[in-house]
Design a protein around this motif. Structure first.
Motif, PDB file in Angstrom:
ATOM      1  N   ASN A 146       0.841  -1.202   0.000  1.00 36.63           N
ATOM      2  CA  ASN A 146       0.000   0.000   0.000  1.00 36.63           C
ATOM      3  C   ASN A 146       0.875   1.251   0.000  1.00 36.63           C
ATOM      4  N   PRO A 147       0.320   2.399  -0.414  1.00 32.98           N
ATOM      5  CA  PRO A 147       1.114   3.635  -0.391  1.00 32.98           C
ATOM      6  C   PRO A 147       1.705   3.951   0.974  1.00 32.98           C
ATOM      7  N   VAL A 148       1.034   3.557   2.059  1.00 32.46           N
ATOM      8  CA  VAL A 148       1.582   3.857   3.391  1.00 32.46           C
ATOM      9  C   VAL A 148       2.910   3.127   3.611  1.00 32.46           C
TER      10      VAL A 148
ATOM     11  N   VAL B 136     -13.046  11.433  -6.583  1.00 32.72           N
ATOM     12  CA  VAL B 136     -11.807  11.631  -7.337  1.00 32.72           C
ATOM     13  C   VAL B 136     -10.913  10.403  -7.139  1.00 32.72           C
ATOM     14  N   GLY B 137     -10.508   9.785  -8.258  1.00 37.43           N
ATOM     15  CA  GLY B 137      -9.612   8.620  -8.181  1.00 37.43           C
ATOM     16  C   GLY B 137     -10.347   7.301  -8.047  1.00 37.43           C
ATOM     17  N   ALA B 138     -11.476   7.163  -8.751  1.00 33.70           N
ATOM     18  CA  ALA B 138     -12.290   5.939  -8.618  1.00 33.70           C
ATOM     19  C   ALA B 138     -11.522   4.680  -9.003  1.00 33.70           C
ATOM     20  N   GLN B 139     -10.479   4.834  -9.820  1.00 36.65           N
ATOM     21  CA  GLN B 139      -9.736   3.638 -10.257  1.00 36.65           C
ATOM     22  C   GLN B 139      -8.706   3.180  -9.240  1.00 36.65           C
ATOM     23  N   GLY B 140      -8.469   3.954  -8.182  1.00 38.49           N
ATOM     24  CA  GLY B 140      -7.442   3.609  -7.198  1.00 38.49           C
ATOM     25  C   GLY B 140      -7.921   2.514  -6.257  1.00 38.49           C
TER      26      GLY B 140
ATOM     27  N   LEU C 267     -17.564  10.707 -11.380  1.00 38.38           N
ATOM     28  CA  LEU C 267     -16.273  10.103 -11.048  1.00 38.38           C
ATOM     29  C   LEU C 267     -15.171  10.810 -11.821  1.00 38.38           C
ATOM     30  N   VAL C 268     -14.048  11.071 -11.149  1.00 38.25           N
ATOM     31  CA  VAL C 268     -12.845  11.540 -11.852  1.00 38.25           C
ATOM     32  C   VAL C 268     -11.870  10.376 -11.907  1.00 38.25           C
ATOM     33  N   VAL C 269     -11.448  10.015 -13.128  1.00 39.16           N
ATOM     34  CA  VAL C 269     -10.449   8.953 -13.304  1.00 39.16           C
ATOM     35  C   VAL C 269      -9.403   9.433 -14.299  1.00 39.16           C
TER      36      VAL C 269
ATOM     37  N   GLY D 249      -5.196  -2.242  -9.592  1.00 41.20           N
ATOM     38  CA  GLY D 249      -5.297  -3.447  -8.774  1.00 41.20           C
ATOM     39  C   GLY D 249      -4.201  -3.429  -7.718  1.00 41.20           C
ATOM     40  N   LYS D 250      -3.954  -4.580  -7.097  1.00 37.00           N
ATOM     41  CA  LYS D 250      -3.018  -4.632  -5.970  1.00 37.00           C
ATOM     42  C   LYS D 250      -1.847  -5.551  -6.261  1.00 37.00           C
ATOM     43  N   LEU D 251      -0.676  -5.131  -5.793  1.00 37.95           N
ATOM     44  CA  LEU D 251       0.505  -5.983  -5.792  1.00 37.95           C
ATOM     45  C   LEU D 251       0.524  -6.692  -4.434  1.00 37.95           C
TER      46      LEU D 251
ATOM     47  N   GLY E 173       3.482   5.160 -10.344  1.00 38.52           N
ATOM     48  CA  GLY E 173       2.093   5.390 -10.732  1.00 38.52           C
ATOM     49  C   GLY E 173       1.667   4.466 -11.860  1.00 38.52           C
ATOM     50  N   GLY E 174       0.364   4.429 -12.092  1.00 39.47           N
ATOM     51  CA  GLY E 174      -0.170   3.640 -13.200  1.00 39.47           C
ATOM     52  C   GLY E 174      -0.489   2.199 -12.844  1.00 39.47           C
ATOM     53  N   VAL E 175      -0.182   1.760 -11.613  1.00 42.60           N
ATOM     54  CA  VAL E 175      -0.549   0.392 -11.216  1.00 42.60           C
ATOM     55  C   VAL E 175      -2.062   0.366 -10.999  1.00 42.60           C
TER      56      VAL E 175
END
Ligand SMILES: NC(=O)c1ccc[n+]([C@@H]2O[C@H](COP(=O)([O-])OP(=O)(O)OC[C@H]3O[C@@H](n4cnc5c(N)ncnc54)[C@H](OP(=O)(O)O)[C@@H]3O)[C@@H](O)[C@H]2O)c1
Length: 302
Positions: free
Chosen positions: A39-41, A146-150, A169-171, A296-298, A292-294
């Motif tokens: 996760n970003p954290v 904002v960021g619905a694809q995240g 939605l902003v994507v 889904g989840k790793l 950026g650009g990922v």
């Protein structure tokens, strides 16, 4: 046993697989980890943006199988579980072969839900639930997400699209087609937007920002709410006295995680695509997320 961490903050190259002691507490739930999402954290911790001292282990999310359960915990060896461990508060990091945690953090994962998908849900899903609670949406509220694809954004979007209300939605441009179809097939009425700069001032009752675009505070009408999850790029409330600026600070909640897991198991909402990687690829996963650009989840697999 192996666990992911770093000795001193820096770039993705400081992330290592470390040799750490096996968990040996009898009063905790010991989980054989199937997967731990990045996760970003984790990036903010590793870079030093979130300060830590000395060698630090990483990881907030896990799913796996119970190895040992304390008496009366409601779990038994062999149970499939997921948990958000929130290491900054608890000291319990999830990116390890085995993790010992408070049974109160864990929820059962139904057989219908893949453990690696379950490993991708806790932090993002619980943040989404708590953000929507903080937003306190009324049925008539006109909402911009904002960021619905995240990661968090797609959990919020899945829930917003099940609500019969005006929802835009902003994507990113590359995500617009898939979200236009989802919006079209949903209960919500709205549009997919890819140019936040063109949104007029005062257009929405509530803006939910999961992407870190604080300028969209101007899109909130007077007396409306701007709800953000990004503490490092949040609008300063004093600069926007006519808007109620709210910041999510996610907390461990078994009920909220249960809600997220049950919803995913039932097929509702938007399940994350999962890409699994070995623990040794943790540094590369950090570099990819940072770029950026990922989508889904790793998920790191010990
Ligand atoms: N406050 C809390 O309790 C809490 C809890 C969880 C997460 N967070 C924070 O919330 C943020 C998001 O977390 P996440 O896990 O959802 O990360 P994520 O999966 O990386 O999602 C963020 C999304 O925002 C998109 N984005 C960035 N700028 C955009 C723009 N101008 N327009 C449209 N989309 C844009 C990114 O697209 P690209 O990939 O194309 O850049 C990405 O898809 C992180 O900063 C995280 O640390 C806070």
């Amino acid at each position: 046993m192996r666990a992911v961490g770093f000795h001193a903050p820096g770039g993705p190259e400081v992330v290592e697989v470390l040799d750490v002691p096996e968990p040996d507490r009898d009063d905790l739930l010991v989980v054989d980890v199937a997967g731990a999402a990045v996760n970003p954290v984790d990036l903010a911790t590793r870079s030093g943006q979130i300060p830590t001292e000395g060698t630090t282990l990483l990881g907030w999310d896990l799913a796996g199988t119970v190895l040992r359960a304390p008496h009366g915990s409601g779990f038994a060896a062999g149970d499939r579980v997921a948990a958000m461990t929130a290491p900054l508060g608890t000291g319990i990091a999830s990116m390890a072969e085995r993790v010992a945690l408070d049974p109160a953090f864990a929820v059962a994962v139904p057989a219908s839900l893949d453990l690696l998908v379950a490993a991708a849900l806790p932090l993002a899903g619980v943040t989404a639930v708590q953000t929507l609670r903080l937003a306190g949406l009324g049925a008539e509220d006109r909402v911009l997400l904002v960021g619905a694809q995240g990661s968090v954004g797609s959990h919020v979007a899945g829930r917003l699209l099940a609500r019969q209300g005006p929802t835009d939605l902003v994507v990113r441009p590359g995500d617009a087609d898939v979200w236009a179809v989802r919006l079209e097939q949903s209960e919500a009425l709205g549009t997919v937007r890819t140019s936040p700069d063109t949104i007029g001032p005062g257009t929405y009752d509530v803006v939910i920002d999961t992407a870190g675009v604080p300028t969209l505070v101007d899109a909130v009408r007077e007396g409306g709410r701007f709800v953000t999850i990004t503490p490092f790029s949040a609008p300063t409330p004093e600069d926007h006295p006519s808007v109620d600026v709210r910041l999510t600070s996610v907390e461990i909640s078994r009920e909220d995680l249960q809600d997220v897991v049950a919803r995913a198991a039932s097929g509702a909402g938007v399940l994350p695509d999962v890409e699994s990687l070995p623990l040794e690829a943790a540094g590369r996963a950090h570099a990819r997320l940072e770029a950026g650009g990922v989508r889904g989840k790793l998920v790191l697999v010990p």
